[in-house]
Design a protein around this motif. Structure first.
Motif, mmCIF file in Angstrom:
data_model
loop_
_atom_site.group_PDB
_atom_site.id
_atom_site.type_symbol
_atom_site.label_atom_id
_atom_site.label_comp_id
_atom_site.label_asym_id
_atom_site.label_seq_id
_atom_site.Cartn_x
_atom_site.Cartn_y
_atom_site.Cartn_z
ATOM 1 N N THR A 94 -6.310 3.836 15.590
ATOM 2 C CA THR A 94 -5.615 4.099 15.027
ATOM 3 C C THR A 94 -5.829 4.915 13.366
ATOM 4 O O THR A 94 -4.941 5.367 12.254
ATOM 5 C CB THR A 94 -4.134 3.289 14.673
ATOM 6 N N THR A 95 -6.628 5.264 12.928
ATOM 7 C CA THR A 95 -7.257 6.114 11.925
ATOM 8 C C THR A 95 -6.512 6.710 11.873
ATOM 9 O O THR A 95 -5.764 7.505 9.955
ATOM 10 C CB THR A 95 -8.086 6.173 12.076
ATOM 11 N N GLU A 96 -5.845 7.500 12.678
ATOM 12 C CA GLU A 96 -5.450 8.689 12.090
ATOM 13 C C GLU A 96 -3.813 8.882 11.490
ATOM 14 O O GLU A 96 -3.269 9.500 11.017
ATOM 15 C CB GLU A 96 -5.256 9.923 13.320
ATOM 16 N N LEU A 97 -2.934 7.512 12.392
ATOM 17 C CA LEU A 97 -2.514 7.343 11.336
ATOM 18 C C LEU A 97 -1.714 6.593 10.128
ATOM 19 O O LEU A 97 -1.385 6.620 9.266
ATOM 20 C CB LEU A 97 -1.298 5.716 12.233
ATOM 21 N N TRP A 98 -2.881 5.737 9.614
ATOM 22 C CA TRP A 98 -4.092 5.282 8.552
ATOM 23 C C TRP A 98 -4.132 6.598 7.548
ATOM 24 O O TRP A 98 -2.897 6.353 6.217
ATOM 25 C CB TRP A 98 -4.743 4.461 8.607
ATOM 26 N N LEU A 99 -4.385 7.470 7.814
ATOM 27 C CA LEU A 99 -4.596 8.527 7.088
ATOM 28 C C LEU A 99 -3.192 9.460 6.811
ATOM 29 O O LEU A 99 -3.270 9.857 5.393
ATOM 30 C CB LEU A 99 -5.308 9.514 7.534
ATOM 31 N N LYS A 100 -3.086 9.294 7.615
ATOM 32 C CA LYS A 100 -1.430 9.875 7.231
ATOM 33 C C LYS A 100 -0.043 9.281 6.521
ATOM 34 O O LYS A 100 0.896 9.013 6.232
ATOM 35 C CB LYS A 100 -0.279 10.040 8.418
ATOM 36 N N GLY A 101 -0.444 7.728 6.361
ATOM 37 C CA GLY A 101 0.179 6.212 5.882
ATOM 38 C C GLY A 101 1.679 6.380 6.803
ATOM 39 O O GLY A 101 2.755 5.953 6.134
ATOM 40 N N ALA A 102 1.351 6.510 7.970
ATOM 41 C CA ALA A 102 2.776 6.591 8.969
ATOM 42 C C ALA A 102 3.034 5.170 9.674
ATOM 43 O O ALA A 102 4.074 5.277 9.869
ATOM 44 C CB ALA A 102 2.340 7.499 10.157
ATOM 45 N N LEU A 103 2.545 4.330 9.265
ATOM 46 C CA LEU A 103 3.466 2.978 9.122
ATOM 47 C C LEU A 103 3.698 2.443 7.842
ATOM 48 O O LEU A 103 3.971 1.126 7.791
ATOM 49 C CB LEU A 103 2.294 2.106 9.768
ATOM 50 N N MET A 130 -3.778 -8.701 9.624
ATOM 51 C CA MET A 130 -5.293 -7.901 8.789
ATOM 52 C C MET A 130 -5.458 -6.204 8.998
ATOM 53 O O MET A 130 -4.994 -5.414 8.161
ATOM 54 C CB MET A 130 -6.944 -7.905 9.180
ATOM 55 N N PRO A 131 -5.335 -6.113 9.845
ATOM 56 C CA PRO A 131 -5.223 -4.073 9.817
ATOM 57 C C PRO A 131 -3.499 -3.797 10.376
ATOM 58 O O PRO A 131 -3.719 -3.007 9.919
ATOM 59 C CB PRO A 131 -5.220 -4.130 11.445
ATOM 60 N N LEU A 132 -2.877 -4.440 10.241
ATOM 61 C CA LEU A 132 -1.623 -4.127 9.995
ATOM 62 C C LEU A 132 -1.110 -4.055 8.312
ATOM 63 O O LEU A 132 -1.055 -2.770 7.795
ATOM 64 C CB LEU A 132 -0.382 -5.334 10.605
ATOM 65 N N LEU A 133 -2.056 -5.039 7.097
ATOM 66 C CA LEU A 133 -1.435 -4.806 6.019
ATOM 67 C C LEU A 133 -2.448 -3.739 6.074
ATOM 68 O O LEU A 133 -2.497 -2.902 4.340
ATOM 69 C CB LEU A 133 -2.310 -5.949 5.857
ATOM 70 N N HIS A 134 -3.147 -3.208 6.767
ATOM 71 C CA HIS A 134 -4.474 -1.964 5.929
ATOM 72 C C HIS A 134 -3.140 -0.879 5.901
ATOM 73 O O HIS A 134 -3.987 0.170 5.391
ATOM 74 C CB HIS A 134 -5.304 -2.403 6.618
ATOM 75 N N HIS A 135 -3.140 -1.415 7.187
ATOM 76 C CA HIS A 135 -1.336 -0.080 7.265
ATOM 77 C C HIS A 135 -0.119 0.001 6.718
ATOM 78 O O HIS A 135 0.402 1.115 6.499
ATOM 79 C CB HIS A 135 -0.618 -0.110 8.908
ATOM 80 N N GLY A 136 0.142 -0.693 5.449
ATOM 81 C CA GLY A 136 0.817 -1.220 4.405
ATOM 82 C C GLY A 136 1.835 -1.067 5.263
ATOM 83 O O GLY A 136 3.116 -1.089 4.504
ATOM 84 N N MET A 137 1.657 -1.818 6.068
ATOM 85 C CA MET A 137 3.217 -2.784 6.629
ATOM 86 C C MET A 137 3.507 -4.061 6.128
ATOM 87 O O MET A 137 2.934 -5.182 5.457
ATOM 88 C CB MET A 137 2.660 -3.095 8.449
#
Length: 201
Positions: A94-103, A130-137
């Motif tokens: 899901t790196t593509e979404l992380w780069l866009k800040g989509a979550l 953990m990955p959800l926090l990295h996504h800013g959720m």
């Protein structure tokens, strides 16, 4: 409508049943709808996956499901105190979404099932955060205002909904576990709606 993604991996059916209960809780909230999705089984040796279309049940998740959702519930059985490889494999992509800040800013909740009472429920739930926090959720748990959280003798944690299935899956979801799954779905949907409208949580 707030579209809430319920994304899970289930091997023997317990996590799938929990996902449906969480979806029921989501859809008890006016203005919210649940989108059930799963991930294919993955070989950790060669990363080969199952066919593109599942034989039955929820469709396989796509990145657009995460991008379009107003919130997400994430579920997995435990694997030595961690989430299952199949779910981790998807999240690693899901790196593509992380780069866009989509979550960023979307609420998320987690749920799990283990064979035994002390089989790693809480560490599995935290590993999924953990990955959800990295996504800013924004993580949504279960408050102790839910009476079953204090009275349960099976699954149920403040970190998220959980179930104790038994070594062979012989224990059905208890009434307390069922109520906590539904409560988690409702709380996630209510939070998503408040965030979408700018109301105070």
């Amino acid at each position: 409508m707030a579209d809430i993604l319920v994304l899970y991996y289930s091997q023997n059916g317990a996590v799938r049943e929990m996902a449906h209960l969480i979806a029921r809780g989501i859809e008890m909230v006016e203005g919210a709808t649940a989108r059930l999705r799963t991930v294919p089984k993955v070989s950790t040796v060669c990363e080969s996956v199952e066919p593109d279309v599942p034989m039955s049940g929820a469709p396989y998740v796509e990145l657009k499901d995460l991008e379009e959702c107003a919130g997400m519930a994430l579920g997995s059985p435990t694997r030595f105190g961690n989430m299952a490889a199949s779910l981790k494999y998807f999240l690693d992509g899901t790196t593509e979404l992380w780069l866009k800040g989509a979550l960023i800013g979307k609420p998320a909740a987690v749920f799990t099932s283990t064979a035994s009472m002390h089989g790693g429920q809480e560490t599995t739930l935290v590993s999924m955060m953990m990955p959800l926090l990295h996504h800013g959720m924004l993580i949504v748990g279960l408050p102790y205002s839910e009476p079953e959280l204090a009275s349960t003798t099976s699954g149920g944690t403040p970190y998220g909904a959980s179930h104790t299935s038994g070594a062979m899956g012989e224990h059905p979801i208890t009434e307390a576990e069922r109520k906590l799954c539904i409560a988690l779905g409702k709380r996630l949907a209510q939070t998503a709606l408040k965030l979408n409208t700018g109301a105070s949580a």
